[in-house]
Scaffold this active site. Structure first.
Site, mmCIF file in Angstrom:
data_model
loop_
_atom_site.group_PDB
_atom_site.id
_atom_site.type_symbol
_atom_site.label_atom_id
_atom_site.label_comp_id
_atom_site.label_asym_id
_atom_site.label_seq_id
_atom_site.Cartn_x
_atom_site.Cartn_y
_atom_site.Cartn_z
ATOM 1 N N SER A 1 -4.659 7.018 14.705
ATOM 2 C CA SER A 1 -5.044 5.801 13.489
ATOM 3 C C SER A 1 -4.949 4.426 13.567
ATOM 4 O O SER A 1 -5.615 3.463 13.295
ATOM 5 C CB SER A 1 -4.291 6.396 12.499
ATOM 6 O OG SER A 1 -2.726 6.065 12.527
ATOM 7 N N ASN A 2 -3.877 4.223 14.559
ATOM 8 C CA ASN A 2 -3.573 2.716 14.986
ATOM 9 C C ASN A 2 -4.673 2.488 15.930
ATOM 10 O O ASN A 2 -5.308 1.237 15.964
ATOM 11 C CB ASN A 2 -2.348 2.500 15.812
ATOM 12 C CG ASN A 2 -1.117 2.061 14.628
ATOM 13 O OD1 ASN A 2 -1.373 1.291 14.020
ATOM 14 N ND2 ASN A 2 -0.339 2.959 14.835
ATOM 15 N N ARG B 1 6.070 13.504 36.471
ATOM 16 C CA ARG B 1 5.376 12.050 35.616
ATOM 17 C C ARG B 1 4.789 10.954 36.355
ATOM 18 O O ARG B 1 4.073 10.264 36.038
ATOM 19 C CB ARG B 1 6.849 11.658 35.020
ATOM 20 C CG ARG B 1 6.744 10.309 34.029
ATOM 21 C CD ARG B 1 7.867 9.733 33.461
ATOM 22 N NE ARG B 1 8.972 10.532 32.935
ATOM 23 C CZ ARG B 1 8.880 11.094 31.922
ATOM 24 N NH1 ARG B 1 8.012 10.789 30.907
ATOM 25 N NH2 ARG B 1 10.014 11.766 31.479
ATOM 26 N N ILE C 1 6.628 8.882 27.875
ATOM 27 C CA ILE C 1 7.516 7.748 28.398
ATOM 28 C C ILE C 1 7.035 7.362 29.836
ATOM 29 O O ILE C 1 6.936 8.288 30.689
ATOM 30 C CB ILE C 1 8.912 8.247 28.635
ATOM 31 C CG1 ILE C 1 9.438 8.547 27.307
ATOM 32 C CG2 ILE C 1 9.990 7.166 29.404
ATOM 33 C CD1 ILE C 1 11.019 9.325 27.149
ATOM 34 N N HIS D 1 6.089 0.100 17.315
ATOM 35 C CA HIS D 1 7.181 0.912 17.289
ATOM 36 C C HIS D 1 7.583 1.097 15.574
ATOM 37 O O HIS D 1 7.790 -0.023 15.013
ATOM 38 C CB HIS D 1 8.349 0.627 17.922
ATOM 39 C CG HIS D 1 9.591 1.522 17.795
ATOM 40 N ND1 HIS D 1 9.598 2.701 18.491
ATOM 41 C CD2 HIS D 1 10.758 1.496 17.177
ATOM 42 C CE1 HIS D 1 10.717 3.369 18.310
ATOM 43 N NE2 HIS D 1 11.539 2.417 17.292
ATOM 44 N N THR E 1 8.503 -2.976 28.327
ATOM 45 C CA THR E 1 9.242 -3.292 29.571
ATOM 46 C C THR E 1 10.028 -1.926 30.003
ATOM 47 O O THR E 1 9.961 -0.778 29.379
ATOM 48 C CB THR E 1 10.193 -4.227 29.376
ATOM 49 O OG1 THR E 1 11.186 -3.797 28.218
ATOM 50 C CG2 THR E 1 9.646 -5.647 28.783
ATOM 51 N N ASP F 1 11.692 0.158 24.315
ATOM 52 C CA ASP F 1 11.793 -0.277 23.085
ATOM 53 C C ASP F 1 12.507 -1.690 22.803
ATOM 54 O O ASP F 1 12.826 -1.908 21.763
ATOM 55 C CB ASP F 1 12.190 0.738 21.717
ATOM 56 C CG ASP F 1 11.177 1.890 21.538
ATOM 57 O OD1 ASP F 1 9.814 1.694 21.808
ATOM 58 O OD2 ASP F 1 11.637 2.821 21.191
ATOM 59 N N GLN G 1 1.551 -0.500 7.419
ATOM 60 C CA GLN G 1 1.765 -1.775 7.810
ATOM 61 C C GLN G 1 1.479 -1.911 9.295
ATOM 62 O O GLN G 1 0.984 -2.910 9.802
ATOM 63 C CB GLN G 1 3.140 -2.138 7.532
ATOM 64 C CG GLN G 1 3.481 -2.320 6.267
ATOM 65 C CD GLN G 1 2.561 -3.297 5.410
ATOM 66 O OE1 GLN G 1 2.547 -4.293 5.680
ATOM 67 N NE2 GLN G 1 2.003 -2.825 4.577
ATOM 68 N N GLU G 2 1.509 -0.957 10.176
ATOM 69 C CA GLU G 2 1.469 -0.701 11.482
ATOM 70 C C GLU G 2 -0.078 -0.970 11.684
ATOM 71 O O GLU G 2 -0.498 -1.710 12.633
ATOM 72 C CB GLU G 2 1.569 0.651 12.287
ATOM 73 C CG GLU G 2 3.175 0.834 12.298
ATOM 74 C CD GLU G 2 3.165 2.290 13.014
ATOM 75 O OE1 GLU G 2 2.568 2.675 13.758
ATOM 76 O OE2 GLU G 2 4.405 2.970 12.705
#
Length: 200
Positions: free
Chosen positions: A13-14, A69, A96, A113, A145, A149, A177-178
């Site tokens: 959605s973002n 990972r 992550i 976030h 970074t 967060d 709001q995002e």
């Protein structure tokens, strides 16, 4: 043309909000920028269909197919770099990222976030805000970074925590709001890039 690569894991959605903003705001003409690709670690991510409908190339890299990972991140980095991105945008990408990946895109990797950072980094932000008795919650767009967060904050939006709120109710208000601040922050970031390149 400055390429934006967006990473998703679910509904996107973002991502959809950014794609709409790029189209309606004429980013190609105004900012010399375009959403060049949408990548996901899940083949069933609903956002892939939306990206396809907008003519945006998509790619799936299943993290379960990789031994570590680091191996997954290396393959993901190779796929992203095919587009020579000016900006990599995390939009509900539920992984992550390894320090090497973050370092490779340092200064051009953004995330949103669902809390007012530095409050409540990590998971379960809405329940934690309710449990803490917060009167306000919100969302934060920040640079990524190696510290989870904790990157430089680019934009924030505040929503009230209402009496009787559940995590789901609060999450829905924060998400709306995002959808507003993330495209704005991306556009503003892109608008600053020429100035940054002259300095560095």
């Amino acid at each position: 043309m400055r390429n934006i690569v967006i990473l998703i894991s679910g509904s996107g959605s973002n991502m959809a909000a950014i794609v709409r903003a790029a189209e309606l705001g004429h980013w190609a003409e105004r900012l010399n920028a375009q959403v060049a690709a949408v990548l996901s670690n899940r083949a069933d991510a609903q956002g892939l269909a939306l990206a396809h409908d907008h003519g945006i190339p998509t790619q799936v890299l299943d993290h379960k197919a990789f031994a570590s990972r680091e191996d997954f991140d290396a393959a993901l980095k190779a796929e992203i770099d095919r587009y020579a991105p000016a900006l990599v945008v995390l939009a509900g990408f539920m992984r992550i990222l390894s320090p090497a990946f973050v370092a490779h895109y340092a200064g051009r990797l953004l995330n949103v976030h669902p809390s007012l950072l530095p409050a409540f980094p990590g998971l379960n932000t809405h329940q934690r805000a309710i449990d803490a008795g917060c009167r306000f919650a919100g969302a934060t767009v920040h640079q990524v970074t190696v510290d989870l967060d904790h990157g430089p904050i680019l934009a924030q939006a505040v929503v009230p925590v209402l009496p009787g709120d559940t995590p789901d109710n609060l999450a829905a208000r924060v998400l709306s709001q995002e959808h507003l601040i993330y495209p704005q922050a991306v556009a503003h970031f892109l608008a600053q890039l020429p100035m940054r390149s002259k300095r560095g």
